[in-house]
Design an enzyme around this catalytic site. Structure first.
Site, PDB file in Angstrom:
ATOM      1  N   LYS A  37       0.829  -1.211   0.000  1.00 52.80           N
ATOM      2  CA  LYS A  37       0.000   0.000   0.000  1.00 52.80           C
ATOM      3  C   LYS A  37       0.861   1.258   0.000  1.00 52.80           C
ATOM      4  O   LYS A  37       0.506   2.248  -0.622  1.00 52.80           O
ATOM      5  CB  LYS A  37      -0.972  -0.006   1.179  1.00 52.80           C
ATOM      6  CG  LYS A  37      -1.957  -1.151   1.046  1.00 52.80           C
ATOM      7  CD  LYS A  37      -3.214  -1.002   1.850  1.00 52.80           C
ATOM      8  CE  LYS A  37      -4.151  -2.145   1.445  1.00 52.80           C
ATOM      9  NZ  LYS A  37      -5.340  -2.290   2.214  1.00 52.80           N
ATOM     10  N   LYS A  78     -12.493  -7.657  -3.741  1.00 52.43           N
ATOM     11  CA  LYS A  78     -13.559  -6.658  -3.864  1.00 52.43           C
ATOM     12  C   LYS A  78     -13.025  -5.318  -4.355  1.00 52.43           C
ATOM     13  O   LYS A  78     -13.779  -4.474  -4.816  1.00 52.43           O
ATOM     14  CB  LYS A  78     -14.292  -6.503  -2.537  1.00 52.43           C
ATOM     15  CG  LYS A  78     -13.423  -6.023  -1.399  1.00 52.43           C
ATOM     16  CD  LYS A  78     -14.153  -6.177  -0.076  1.00 52.43           C
ATOM     17  CE  LYS A  78     -13.208  -5.890   1.073  1.00 52.43           C
ATOM     18  NZ  LYS A  78     -13.567  -6.560   2.311  1.00 52.43           N
ATOM     19  N   LYS A  87      -6.214 -13.600  -6.973  1.00 55.54           N
ATOM     20  CA  LYS A  87      -7.273 -13.741  -5.968  1.00 55.54           C
ATOM     21  C   LYS A  87      -8.506 -12.890  -6.307  1.00 55.54           C
ATOM     22  O   LYS A  87      -8.358 -11.770  -6.799  1.00 55.54           O
ATOM     23  CB  LYS A  87      -6.670 -13.314  -4.626  1.00 55.54           C
ATOM     24  CG  LYS A  87      -7.631 -13.132  -3.488  1.00 55.54           C
ATOM     25  CD  LYS A  87      -6.947 -12.528  -2.278  1.00 55.54           C
ATOM     26  CE  LYS A  87      -7.522 -11.158  -1.993  1.00 55.54           C
ATOM     27  NZ  LYS A  87      -7.495 -10.774  -0.582  1.00 55.54           N
TER      28      LYS A  87
HETATM   29  P1  ATP Z   1      -9.413  -6.837  -0.780  1.00 53.64           P
HETATM   30  O1  ATP Z   1     -10.010  -7.889  -1.653  1.00 53.64           O
HETATM   31  O2  ATP Z   1      -9.987  -5.482  -0.992  1.00 53.64           O
HETATM   32  O3  ATP Z   1      -7.920  -6.902  -0.720  1.00 53.64           O
HETATM   33  P2  ATP Z   1     -10.340  -8.539   1.213  1.00 53.64           P
HETATM   34  O4  ATP Z   1     -11.562  -9.029   0.503  1.00 53.64           O
HETATM   35  O5  ATP Z   1      -9.172  -9.418   1.366  1.00 53.64           O
HETATM   36  O6  ATP Z   1      -9.887  -7.156   0.655  1.00 53.64           O
HETATM   37  P3  ATP Z   1     -10.784  -8.409   4.064  1.00 53.64           P
HETATM   38  O7  ATP Z   1     -11.907  -7.742   4.793  1.00 53.64           O
HETATM   39  O8  ATP Z   1      -9.412  -8.066   4.477  1.00 53.64           O
HETATM   40  O9  ATP Z   1     -10.895  -8.008   2.602  1.00 53.64           O
HETATM   41  O10 ATP Z   1     -10.984  -9.984   4.063  1.00 53.64           O
HETATM   42  C1  ATP Z   1     -11.754 -10.618   5.010  1.00 53.64           C
HETATM   43  C2  ATP Z   1     -11.441 -12.112   5.005  1.00 53.64           C
HETATM   44  O11 ATP Z   1     -11.779 -12.739   3.753  1.00 53.64           O
HETATM   45  C3  ATP Z   1      -9.960 -12.375   5.226  1.00 53.64           C
HETATM   46  O12 ATP Z   1      -9.813 -13.403   6.204  1.00 53.64           O
HETATM   47  C4  ATP Z   1      -9.477 -12.823   3.867  1.00 53.64           C
HETATM   48  O13 ATP Z   1      -8.381 -13.683   3.985  1.00 53.64           O
HETATM   49  C5  ATP Z   1     -10.689 -13.522   3.266  1.00 53.64           C
HETATM   50  N1  ATP Z   1     -10.668 -13.484   1.771  1.00 53.64           N
HETATM   51  C6  ATP Z   1     -10.658 -12.353   1.022  1.00 53.64           C
HETATM   52  N2  ATP Z   1     -10.615 -12.648  -0.306  1.00 53.64           N
HETATM   53  C7  ATP Z   1     -10.609 -13.998  -0.418  1.00 53.64           C
HETATM   54  C8  ATP Z   1     -10.572 -14.928  -1.544  1.00 53.64           C
HETATM   55  N3  ATP Z   1     -10.550 -14.494  -2.790  1.00 53.64           N
HETATM   56  N4  ATP Z   1     -10.580 -16.235  -1.272  1.00 53.64           N
HETATM   57  C9  ATP Z   1     -10.625 -16.685   0.004  1.00 53.64           C
HETATM   58  N5  ATP Z   1     -10.632 -15.875   1.101  1.00 53.64           N
HETATM   59  C10 ATP Z   1     -10.644 -14.548   0.918  1.00 53.64           C
END
Ligand code: ATP
Ligand code: LTN
Length: 334
Positions: free
Chosen positions: A117, A202, A199
């Site tokens: 970041k 969002k 991955k």
């Molecule tokens: P961003 O996608 O914006 O980087 P994020 O979706 O990882 O953010 P968080 O709120 O940090 O947002 O994630 C919440 C939980 O969801 C964390 O434990 C993360 O590891 C899990 N997670 C997020 N994306 C995935 C994915 N594509 N597959 C599996 N687990 C996920």
């Protein structure tokens, strides 16, 4: 409520900083549901973490309640678990300061999420993004947590929480349990529908790359029908076909059937069949959740009762640990 029944303690949280995706659901939330019987669980909406990035106040308010509703609608029982909003328990902010004074700039500078970041933002990166993992350590350590279910990206932060806890225990005297990480076997990494080697996120600019938990059925069908596959035309579970593999993984995580068993049903079938099944599985899984979220969001009084009760329980346990920290550090009790 204290952990009197000697169950092990789980703590996890999500930020109300964006709309949740199918990745968040399959990688984290869906697994929390399976843990609730065995553990004493604290599930937190980490709004203090969300403001490390500027949030519009009205959006933050709506997403905080929506995230709480999604937790409940996904099948986590408010009677059995403690749901709360991080900012409702001031012990988190207070413990974070005490732990900040027991952390090193060096170790915080090594956090990959911060490095990524700060590379993008340069000098204008918020200081909150730097100290973010200390607040996360406070969240975890206040509850004498044994297990922290998170996606792989959070394991480095968890390791730091362990280091900080060990340091505090050694400097003063044993105060915190040392937490372990827990990542699920299936669905740990749901991939982007457009670039299946990345991955699902969002924060991706391309809305066709992710499915949101609240996406309506027709949007889910459209996004799945546009999902990138390949030109081989056969359905195998292999790294050479990441798009097909991702769709099989999604169906597998939803249905609880291994992807290798699933593949057998697709002999002689094409990608259209696979996509149709994936869309149906996702819609079947998410529709009832969406209905419940809408119902919960329309009854703010019921939600309020849940998060108020949760904050009371969490405050009791969290403040007890905070008082111990303060006493050991040498603060005079009121
Ligand atoms: P961003 O996608 O914006 O980087 P994020 O979706 O990882 O953010 P968080 O709120 O940090 O947002 O994630 C919440 C939980 O969801 C964390 O434990 C993360 O590891 C899990 N997670 C997020 N994306 C995935 C994915 N594509 N597959 C599996 N687990 C996920
Ligand atoms: N940083 C986590 C969210 C989070 C968390 C926690 C997860 C904040 N505090 C404590 C587990 C335990 C993330 O997923 N971005």
């Amino acid at each position: 409520m204290e952990n009197t029944d000697s169950k092990k303690v789980i703590f996890s949280g999500m930020q109300p900083s964006g709309e949740l995706t199918l990745g968040n659901y399959l990688g984290a939330l869906k697994n929390w549901v399976n843990l609730q019987e065995e553990y004493d669980c604290y599930f937190c909406v980490v709004d203090l973490h969300a403001i490390t990035v500027r949030q519009k106040p009205a959006d933050l308010r709506r997403r905080t309640l929506e995230l709480l509703s999604i937790y409940i609608a996904s099948g986590i029982d408010p009677e059995k678990n403690t749901f709360f909003i991080q900012s409702h328990v001031p012990a988190h902010s207070e413990a974070a300061w005490l732990l900040t004074c027991n952390s090193y700039v060096g170790e915080l500078s090594r956090m990959t999420q911060y490095k990524d970041k700060s590379q993008k933002a340069g000098d204008s990166i918020g200081a909150g993004l730097f100290t973010y993992p200390v607040l996360m350590a406070a969240d975890i350590l206040l509850y004498q947590t044994n297990l922290v279910p998170v996606g792989k990206d959070q394991l480095q932060h968890l390791e730091l929480a362990r280091d900080i806890a060990t340091r505090f225990n050694n400097t003063y005297s044993p105060t915190f349990a040392i937490p372990e990480g827990y990542t699920p076997k299936i669905g740990a990494k749901v991939m982007s529908l457009q670039e299946p080697t990345k991955k699902m996120s969002k924060s991706d600019d391309n809305v066709n790359s992710f499915i949101l938990i609240m996406d309506p059925p027709e949007v889910i069908r459209k996004k799945i029908s546009r999902a990138v596959t390949d030109s081989l035309g056969v359905i195998n579970y292999t790294d050479e076909q990441p798009g097909v593999k991702n769709l099989l993984d999604i169906i597998s995580a939803i249905k609880g059937v291994s992807p290798l068993d699933l593949v057998k049903d697709y002999e002689g079938k094409g990608y259209a069949d696979l996509k149709e099944d994936a869309a149906n599985a996702i819609i079947g899984e998410l529709s009832p959740i969406q209905e419940k979220v809408k119902a919960l969001m329309s009854d703010k009084k019921a939600l309020e009762a849940i998060y108020k009760q949760g904050a009371e329980k969490a405050s009791y346990v969290g403040t007890k640990t905070l008082r111990k920290m303060q006493k050991k550090i040498g603060f005079i009790p009121r």
